[in-house]
Design a protein around this motif. Structure first.
Motif, PDB file in Angstrom:
ATOM      1  N   ASP A   1     -31.527  -4.286  34.682  1.00 51.34           N
ATOM      2  CA  ASP A   1     -30.286  -4.965  34.313  1.00 51.34           C
ATOM      3  C   ASP A   1     -30.339  -5.513  32.892  1.00 51.34           C
ATOM      4  N   THR A   2     -31.481  -5.428  32.237  1.00 56.12           N
ATOM      5  CA  THR A   2     -31.620  -5.905  30.867  1.00 56.12           C
ATOM      6  C   THR A   2     -30.686  -5.142  29.946  1.00 56.12           C
ATOM      7  N   ALA A   3     -29.851  -5.883  29.222  1.00 57.51           N
ATOM      8  CA  ALA A   3     -28.853  -5.268  28.344  1.00 57.51           C
ATOM      9  C   ALA A   3     -28.077  -6.370  27.632  1.00 57.51           C
ATOM     10  N   VAL A   4     -27.286  -5.948  26.676  1.00 59.36           N
ATOM     11  CA  VAL A   4     -26.253  -6.828  26.121  1.00 59.36           C
ATOM     12  C   VAL A   4     -25.014  -6.645  26.988  1.00 59.36           C
ATOM     13  N   TYR A   5     -24.473  -7.754  27.466  1.00 58.67           N
ATOM     14  CA  TYR A   5     -23.309  -7.728  28.349  1.00 58.67           C
ATOM     15  C   TYR A   5     -22.068  -8.110  27.556  1.00 58.67           C
ATOM     16  N   TYR A   6     -21.031  -7.292  27.724  1.00 62.54           N
ATOM     17  CA  TYR A   6     -19.777  -7.474  27.010  1.00 62.54           C
ATOM     18  C   TYR A   6     -18.634  -7.740  27.979  1.00 62.54           C
ATOM     19  N   CYS A   7     -17.773  -8.650  27.584  1.00 55.94           N
ATOM     20  CA  CYS A   7     -16.519  -8.903  28.277  1.00 55.94           C
ATOM     21  C   CYS A   7     -15.437  -8.072  27.575  1.00 55.94           C
ATOM     22  N   ALA A   8     -14.505  -7.533  28.358  1.00 51.24           N
ATOM     23  CA  ALA A   8     -13.461  -6.693  27.785  1.00 51.24           C
ATOM     24  C   ALA A   8     -12.149  -6.922  28.504  1.00 51.24           C
ATOM     25  N   ALA A   9     -11.046  -6.688  27.778  1.00 47.01           N
ATOM     26  CA  ALA A   9      -9.707  -6.881  28.337  1.00 47.01           C
ATOM     27  C   ALA A   9      -8.869  -5.628  28.128  1.00 47.01           C
ATOM     28  N   SER A  10      -8.109  -5.281  29.164  1.00 46.61           N
ATOM     29  CA  SER A  10      -7.190  -4.149  29.054  1.00 46.61           C
ATOM     30  C   SER A  10      -5.830  -4.579  29.565  1.00 46.61           C
ATOM     31  N   PHE A  11      -4.799  -3.885  29.101  1.00 45.57           N
ATOM     32  CA  PHE A  11      -3.458  -4.183  29.574  1.00 45.57           C
ATOM     33  C   PHE A  11      -3.374  -3.901  31.071  1.00 45.57           C
ATOM     34  N   CYS A  12      -2.591  -4.693  31.768  1.00 38.47           N
ATOM     35  CA  CYS A  12      -2.524  -4.582  33.226  1.00 38.47           C
ATOM     36  C   CYS A  12      -2.128  -3.180  33.668  1.00 38.47           C
ATOM     37  N   GLY A  13      -2.707  -2.759  34.740  1.00 39.29           N
ATOM     38  CA  GLY A  13      -2.480  -1.430  35.283  1.00 39.29           C
ATOM     39  C   GLY A  13      -3.622  -1.153  36.228  1.00 39.29           C
ATOM     40  N   LEU A  14      -3.939   0.101  36.408  1.00 36.93           N
ATOM     41  CA  LEU A  14      -5.059   0.439  37.271  1.00 36.93           C
ATOM     42  C   LEU A  14      -6.362  -0.008  36.624  1.00 36.93           C
ATOM     43  N   LEU A  15      -7.303  -0.445  37.437  1.00 37.83           N
ATOM     44  CA  LEU A  15      -8.609  -0.805  36.904  1.00 37.83           C
ATOM     45  C   LEU A  15      -9.295   0.444  36.366  1.00 37.83           C
ATOM     46  N   SER A  16      -9.946   0.279  35.238  1.00 42.93           N
ATOM     47  CA  SER A  16     -10.626   1.404  34.617  1.00 42.93           C
ATOM     48  C   SER A  16     -12.101   1.089  34.425  1.00 42.93           C
ATOM     49  N   THR A  17     -12.920   2.133  34.509  1.00 43.71           N
ATOM     50  CA  THR A  17     -14.349   2.003  34.232  1.00 43.71           C
ATOM     51  C   THR A  17     -14.696   2.571  32.861  1.00 43.71           C
ATOM     52  N   THR A  18     -13.689   2.986  32.118  1.00 51.26           N
ATOM     53  CA  THR A  18     -13.881   3.658  30.830  1.00 51.26           C
ATOM     54  C   THR A  18     -13.740   2.671  29.686  1.00 51.26           C
ATOM     55  N   PRO A  19     -14.759   2.542  28.827  1.00 52.09           N
ATOM     56  CA  PRO A  19     -14.669   1.590  27.720  1.00 52.09           C
ATOM     57  C   PRO A  19     -13.438   1.803  26.833  1.00 52.09           C
ATOM     58  N   GLY A  20     -13.048   3.036  26.631  1.00 55.61           N
ATOM     59  CA  GLY A  20     -11.925   3.325  25.754  1.00 55.61           C
ATOM     60  C   GLY A  20     -10.601   2.783  26.239  1.00 55.61           C
ATOM     61  N   ARG A  21     -10.532   2.411  27.520  1.00 55.69           N
ATOM     62  CA  ARG A  21      -9.296   1.852  28.076  1.00 55.69           C
ATOM     63  C   ARG A  21      -9.149   0.362  27.777  1.00 55.69           C
ATOM     64  N   TYR A  22     -10.180  -0.233  27.246  1.00 53.27           N
ATOM     65  CA  TYR A  22     -10.164  -1.677  26.993  1.00 53.27           C
ATOM     66  C   TYR A  22      -9.927  -1.935  25.506  1.00 53.27           C
ATOM     67  N   ALA A  23      -8.900  -2.717  25.235  1.00 47.66           N
ATOM     68  CA  ALA A  23      -8.462  -2.926  23.855  1.00 47.66           C
ATOM     69  C   ALA A  23      -9.224  -4.031  23.141  1.00 47.66           C
ATOM     70  N   TYR A  24      -9.740  -4.972  23.898  1.00 53.53           N
ATOM     71  CA  TYR A  24     -10.363  -6.140  23.283  1.00 53.53           C
ATOM     72  C   TYR A  24     -11.759  -6.347  23.858  1.00 53.53           C
ATOM     73  N   TRP A  25     -12.678  -6.770  22.958  1.00 50.19           N
ATOM     74  CA  TRP A  25     -14.075  -6.920  23.330  1.00 50.19           C
ATOM     75  C   TRP A  25     -14.647  -8.202  22.744  1.00 50.19           C
TER      76      TRP A  25
END
Length: 124
Positions: free
Chosen positions: A90-114
């Motif tokens: 589990d060692t890593a840098v952990y990032y919080c991200a936000a995407s516009f409401c809709g279906l949940l996505s697992t793809t980083p490119g779907r998240y606009a803010y980091w």
């Protein structure tokens, strides 16, 4: 525009727990789905967990299912991930991200803010 700031990372022994927090500011927080991603050294960024704008639906990577819990507090514009039974993997840098409401996505490119990320290190 949404600004995200993660806190709570650190060094923990295997089997231990940590809670990461993400403070959001800017545009209406409740309009965004939120997620946590992580990136280990030399590896691609990977999905960890996500939660819908109202907290009604969540999704987890198989590797963390049953050990991590994502939650949010819209009144205080916060997102959390409670991590337990931590492993060296589990060692890593952990990032919080936000995407516009809709279906949940697992793809980083779907998240606009980091956020800028917070380091989690799990020792064996």
């Amino acid at each position: 525009q949404v600004q995200l700031v993660e806190t709570g990372g650190g060094l923990v022994q295997a089997g231990g727990s940590l809670r990461l927090s993400c403070a959001a500011s800017g545009r209406t927080f409740s309009c965004y789905n939120m997620a946590w991603f992580r990136q280990a050294s030399g590896k691609e960024r990977e999905f960890v967990a996500a939660i819908t704008w109202n907290g009604g639906n969540t999704n987890y990577a198989d590797s963390v299912k049953g050990r991590f819990t994502i939650s949010r507090d819209n009144a205080n514009t916060m997102v959390y991930v409670q991590m337990s039974s931590l492993r060296p993997a589990d060692t890593a840098v952990y990032y919080c991200a936000a995407s516009f409401c809709g279906l949940l996505s697992t793809t980083p490119g779907r998240y606009a803010y980091w956020g800028q990320g917070t380091q989690v290190t799990v020792s064996s």
